[in-house]
Design an enzyme around this catalytic site. Structure first.
Site, PDB file in Angstrom:
ATOM      1  N   GLY A   1     -51.901 -10.402  36.395  1.00 43.25           N
ATOM      2  CA  GLY A   1     -53.020  -9.644  36.965  1.00 43.25           C
ATOM      3  C   GLY A   1     -53.108  -8.276  36.318  1.00 43.25           C
ATOM      4  O   GLY A   1     -52.613  -8.068  35.205  1.00 43.25           O
ATOM      5  N   SER A   2     -53.703  -7.343  37.047  1.00 43.81           N
ATOM      6  CA  SER A   2     -53.946  -6.024  36.468  1.00 43.81           C
ATOM      7  C   SER A   2     -52.676  -5.168  36.456  1.00 43.81           C
ATOM      8  O   SER A   2     -51.758  -5.386  37.264  1.00 43.81           O
ATOM      9  CB  SER A   2     -55.020  -5.312  37.294  1.00 43.81           C
TER      10      SER A   2
ATOM     11  N   VAL B   1     -52.066  -3.468  39.955  1.00 42.60           N
ATOM     12  CA  VAL B   1     -51.382  -4.281  40.970  1.00 42.60           C
ATOM     13  C   VAL B   1     -49.952  -4.613  40.496  1.00 42.60           C
ATOM     14  O   VAL B   1     -49.037  -4.708  41.310  1.00 42.60           O
ATOM     15  CB  VAL B   1     -52.202  -5.554  41.309  1.00 42.60           C
ATOM     16  N   GLY B   2     -49.765  -4.716  39.190  1.00 40.99           N
ATOM     17  CA  GLY B   2     -48.422  -4.971  38.646  1.00 40.99           C
ATOM     18  C   GLY B   2     -47.407  -3.951  39.146  1.00 40.99           C
ATOM     19  O   GLY B   2     -46.262  -4.293  39.457  1.00 40.99           O
TER      20      GLY B   2
ATOM     21  N   GLU C   1     -47.315 -10.233  33.816  1.00 37.67           N
ATOM     22  CA  GLU C   1     -48.255 -10.537  32.731  1.00 37.67           C
ATOM     23  C   GLU C   1     -49.514  -9.730  33.039  1.00 37.67           C
ATOM     24  O   GLU C   1     -50.308 -10.116  33.895  1.00 37.67           O
ATOM     25  CB  GLU C   1     -48.568 -12.043  32.705  1.00 37.67           C
TER      26      GLU C   1
ATOM     27  N   CYS D   1     -57.745 -11.588  29.315  1.00 38.91           N
ATOM     28  CA  CYS D   1     -56.781 -10.504  29.130  1.00 38.91           C
ATOM     29  C   CYS D   1     -56.541 -10.207  27.649  1.00 38.91           C
ATOM     30  O   CYS D   1     -56.254  -9.073  27.283  1.00 38.91           O
ATOM     31  CB  CYS D   1     -55.468 -10.862  29.804  1.00 38.91           C
TER      32      CYS D   1
HETATM   33  P1  NAD Z   1     -55.639  -8.387  40.215  1.00 36.26           P
HETATM   34  O1  NAD Z   1     -54.456  -7.619  39.776  1.00 36.26           O
HETATM   35  O2  NAD Z   1     -56.699  -7.689  40.976  1.00 36.26           O
HETATM   36  O3  NAD Z   1     -55.204  -9.644  41.138  1.00 36.26           O
HETATM   37  C1  NAD Z   1     -54.232 -10.568  40.742  1.00 36.26           C
HETATM   38  C2  NAD Z   1     -53.572 -11.177  41.983  1.00 36.26           C
HETATM   39  O4  NAD Z   1     -52.957 -10.145  42.731  1.00 36.26           O
HETATM   40  C3  NAD Z   1     -54.525 -11.897  42.920  1.00 36.26           C
HETATM   41  O5  NAD Z   1     -53.927 -13.091  43.344  1.00 36.26           O
HETATM   42  C4  NAD Z   1     -54.706 -10.920  44.073  1.00 36.26           C
HETATM   43  O6  NAD Z   1     -54.913 -11.556  45.315  1.00 36.26           O
HETATM   44  C5  NAD Z   1     -53.389 -10.172  44.082  1.00 36.26           C
HETATM   45  N1  NAD Z   1     -53.540  -8.777  44.522  1.00 36.26           N
HETATM   46  C6  NAD Z   1     -54.600  -7.956  44.293  1.00 36.26           C
HETATM   47  N2  NAD Z   1     -54.379  -6.737  44.825  1.00 36.26           N
HETATM   48  C7  NAD Z   1     -53.155  -6.782  45.398  1.00 36.26           C
HETATM   49  C8  NAD Z   1     -52.359  -5.833  46.114  1.00 36.26           C
HETATM   50  N3  NAD Z   1     -52.809  -4.610  46.342  1.00 36.26           N
HETATM   51  N4  NAD Z   1     -51.148  -6.223  46.559  1.00 36.26           N
HETATM   52  C9  NAD Z   1     -50.688  -7.467  46.338  1.00 36.26           C
HETATM   53  N5  NAD Z   1     -51.402  -8.422  45.673  1.00 36.26           N
HETATM   54  C10 NAD Z   1     -52.616  -8.085  45.204  1.00 36.26           C
HETATM   55  O7  NAD Z   1     -56.223  -9.075  38.895  1.00 36.26           O
HETATM   56  P2  NAD Z   1     -57.531  -9.954  38.708  1.00 36.26           P
HETATM   57  O8  NAD Z   1     -58.729  -9.120  38.897  1.00 36.26           O
HETATM   58  O9  NAD Z   1     -57.411 -11.211  39.497  1.00 36.26           O
HETATM   59  O10 NAD Z   1     -57.391 -10.365  37.149  1.00 36.26           O
HETATM   60  C11 NAD Z   1     -57.752  -9.533  36.121  1.00 36.26           C
HETATM   61  C12 NAD Z   1     -56.588  -8.774  35.535  1.00 36.26           C
HETATM   62  O11 NAD Z   1     -55.545  -9.661  35.187  1.00 36.26           O
HETATM   63  C13 NAD Z   1     -56.953  -8.061  34.237  1.00 36.26           C
HETATM   64  O12 NAD Z   1     -56.358  -6.800  34.221  1.00 36.26           O
HETATM   65  C14 NAD Z   1     -56.367  -8.959  33.165  1.00 36.26           C
HETATM   66  O13 NAD Z   1     -56.088  -8.316  31.948  1.00 36.26           O
HETATM   67  C15 NAD Z   1     -55.133  -9.444  33.833  1.00 36.26           C
HETATM   68  N6  NAD Z   1     -54.704 -10.704  33.234  1.00 36.26           N
HETATM   69  C16 NAD Z   1     -53.552 -10.733  32.504  1.00 36.26           C
HETATM   70  C17 NAD Z   1     -53.162 -11.922  31.907  1.00 36.26           C
HETATM   71  C18 NAD Z   1     -51.909 -12.030  31.080  1.00 36.26           C
HETATM   72  O14 NAD Z   1     -51.499 -13.157  30.797  1.00 36.26           O
HETATM   73  N7  NAD Z   1     -51.263 -10.954  30.683  1.00 36.26           N
HETATM   74  C19 NAD Z   1     -53.940 -13.068  32.066  1.00 36.26           C
HETATM   75  C20 NAD Z   1     -55.103 -12.981  32.818  1.00 36.26           C
HETATM   76  C21 NAD Z   1     -55.463 -11.804  33.413  1.00 36.26           C
END
Ligand code: NAD
Length: 476
Positions: A200-201, A204-205, A222, A256
């Site tokens: 994810g982002s 949030v990471g 990731e 991503c």
């Molecule tokens: P996100 O970080 O908003 O959400 C990812 C997951 O985290 C979801 O399941 C969501 O429910 C959960 N989440 C969101 N906020 C949270 C919080 N405050 N506490 C706990 N869990 C939470 O990401 P997104 O919008 O779903 O995806 C897009 C992002 O993911 C982009 O930044 C993209 O670059 C990244 N991404 C990375 C890869 C990789 O392999 N490196 C692949 C795809 C996407």
């Protein structure tokens, strides 16, 4: 919150904890599955995904109008290929990995045993919901873990179909998919998992890593970032334009590892932009809205975010070279090329994650390397060039999770390569052997078979023992 919703909330809490306990209690049984049993789970998963192929396509069309071909290419194929890779190599991965023995430890044998971490949590994003949920699952079950999956709330149709698949393939004491959003994610994160695999982002990471720290759970993160693409004067411009369009506008730019922005050597910059326009017309016609292969943005908040980036860029002096049409009700933004984007604009500082592509001319490679190194390490960087000198310079003088030469994004498909970022773009690696390791503890197994030379170095110490030690320090 009224009384009944409070009660609902508590029930959800109890369920999640119960699911967790059930998986935790079963972890040793799953860990002890032999090669045949682990392969059989992978076989069942593969077959069920194939049986659900049409349902998955249908779900992703409902979620963000993703074209069926792109579902095969970016959701079905990567997971199936990950499963096949795991099945082909599992015997070796699960087996003993002997290591050599230093002379000082003669009489012993050492090996590494990759044991499962235990109970693991996989949290995934929406942009490739199937690949980024079931792909890590393959590594987790190959490594012998029990698993909770928490896919994104933004792609509910994909989540529903994956839940059906999981419930068909796995008993509830092995793998469970829990649908839900941020609140569910938070509850899960409060539990003492042995490993958390998050995609994810970066924002949030950081939350994930903080939560994991409370239980000292290991993490694989990731994350996202701004993957730069460099085109120098020696590049094959037509090839670069074609490959960049593929990697940037598939999934409507919500990738991503998409080329986030382009640096093109100024002597070929006009030619490159003209070629981009020509291929964009060829691929998406005069109106990309009418082209079924072009997906939509996943939700209104991402649409509004991109409109804000575009308006901010234009306000800061950028111009639209191509595209710029949009429709709020349809969550549609045309493939859009921009020039003149200011380094201060949002577009050049935030991850774009959509179909906006800034093209920036540069003159000198050293200067460009300096600019790249002032930014956070990206998930990937791309160079289109025939100059070995420039390619070498980019490899040796910059940092990123991956580097592709004369292509973009394609490295994702080679499961023999580690996939992941570095620092802001991620921690740890996925895919194939690297994914298996992410979900395993490399346990050192040392076996003293016959007494070794160190045996004599026990107290009381004397001059002879000191000499033996002096010899070891000097020569061994
Ligand atoms: P996100 O970080 O908003 O959400 C990812 C997951 O985290 C979801 O399941 C969501 O429910 C959960 N989440 C969101 N906020 C949270 C919080 N405050 N506490 C706990 N869990 C939470 O990401 P997104 O919008 O779903 O995806 C897009 C992002 O993911 C982009 O930044 C993209 O670059 C990244 N991404 C990375 C890869 C990789 O392999 N490196 C692949 C795809 C996407």
């Amino acid at each position: 919150m009224n009384g009944s919703s409070l009660k609902d909330q508590k029930e959800v809490d109890i369920d999640i904890r119960q699911v967790f306990e059930q998986l935790k209690n079963n972890q040793f049984k799953v860990a002890n599955y032999d090669l045949r049993q682990r392969k059989s789970r992978l076989d069942q998963l593969q077959q069920t995904i194939l049986n659900f192929r049409e349902k998955i396509k249908d779900a992703l069309y409902r979620d963000f109008q993703k074209h069926a071909f792109e579902v095969d290419l970016t959701e079905i194929y990567p997971v199936i290929s990950e499963i096949k890779q795991a099945k082909r190599n599992l015997r070796r991965w699960m087996g003993h990995h002997p290591v050599s023995t230093p002379i000082s430890l003669l009489g012993s044998r050492s090996r590494i045993h990759y044991e499962p971490k235990g109970i693991v949590l996989i949290i995934s994003p929406w942009n490739f919901p199937v690949t980024l949920t079931l792909g890590p699952l393959v590594s987790a079950i190959a490594a012998g873990n029990t698993v909770i999956l928490k896919p994104s709330e933004q792609t509910p149709a994909a989540t529903a179909v994956m839940q059906e698949i999981i419930e068909l393939v796995f008993p509830p004491e092995e793998v469970v998919l829990i649908p839900g959003g941020v609140e569910t994610s938070r509850k899960l994160l409060s539990l003492p998992f042995n490993h958390i695999f998050f995609t994810g982002s970066s924002k949030v990471g950081k939350i994930i890593m903080e939560s994991a720290a409370k239980n000292l759970a290991s993490v694989t993160l990731e994350l996202g970032g701004k993957s730069p693409t460099i085109i120098d004067a020696s590049a094959n411009i037509r090839q670069a334009a074609r490959r960049i369009i593929w990697a940037k506008f598939i999934n409507c730019g919500q990738i991503c590892i998409a080329p986030d922005h382009i640096y093109v050597q100024e002597t070929v910059s006009r030619e490159f932009i003209a070629t981009l326009k020509q291929y964009l017309n060829q691929y998406f016609g005069n109106d990309a809205r009418e082209e079924p292969s072009y997906a939509r943005l996943v939700n209104h908040s991402h649409y509004e975010r991109l409109v804000e980036y575009l308006e901010n860029a234009l306000k800061n002096g950028a111009s639209i070279e191509y595209g710029g049409n949009m429709s709020q009700p349809e969550k549609y933004i045309e493939p859009t090329i921009l020039t003149g984007t200011s380094p201060e604009s949002l577009l050049m500082n935030e991850e774009i994650f959509g179909p906006l592509l800034p093209v920036i001319p540069f003159s000198d490679m050293d200067e460009l390397v300096h600019i790249l190194n002032k930014k956070e390490k990206p998930l990937a960087s791309y160079i289109y060039s025939k100059s070995n000198k420039n390619i070498k310079k980019l490899i040796e003088s910059t940092r990123s999770g991956a580097i592709c030469i004369n292509h973009s994004g394609i490295h994702f498909y080679n499961s023999n390569l580690p996939f992941g970022g570095s620092n802001f773009s991620g921690i740890g690696k996925a895919h194939g052997w690297f994914g298996f390791q992410a979900f395993s503890n490399a346990r050192a197994v040392y076996n003293q078979i016959i007494p070794g030379p160190l045996e004599i170095l026990i107290p009381p110490y004397n001059k002879i023992k000191q000499r033996v030690l002096d010899f070891a320090i000097k020569y061994l």
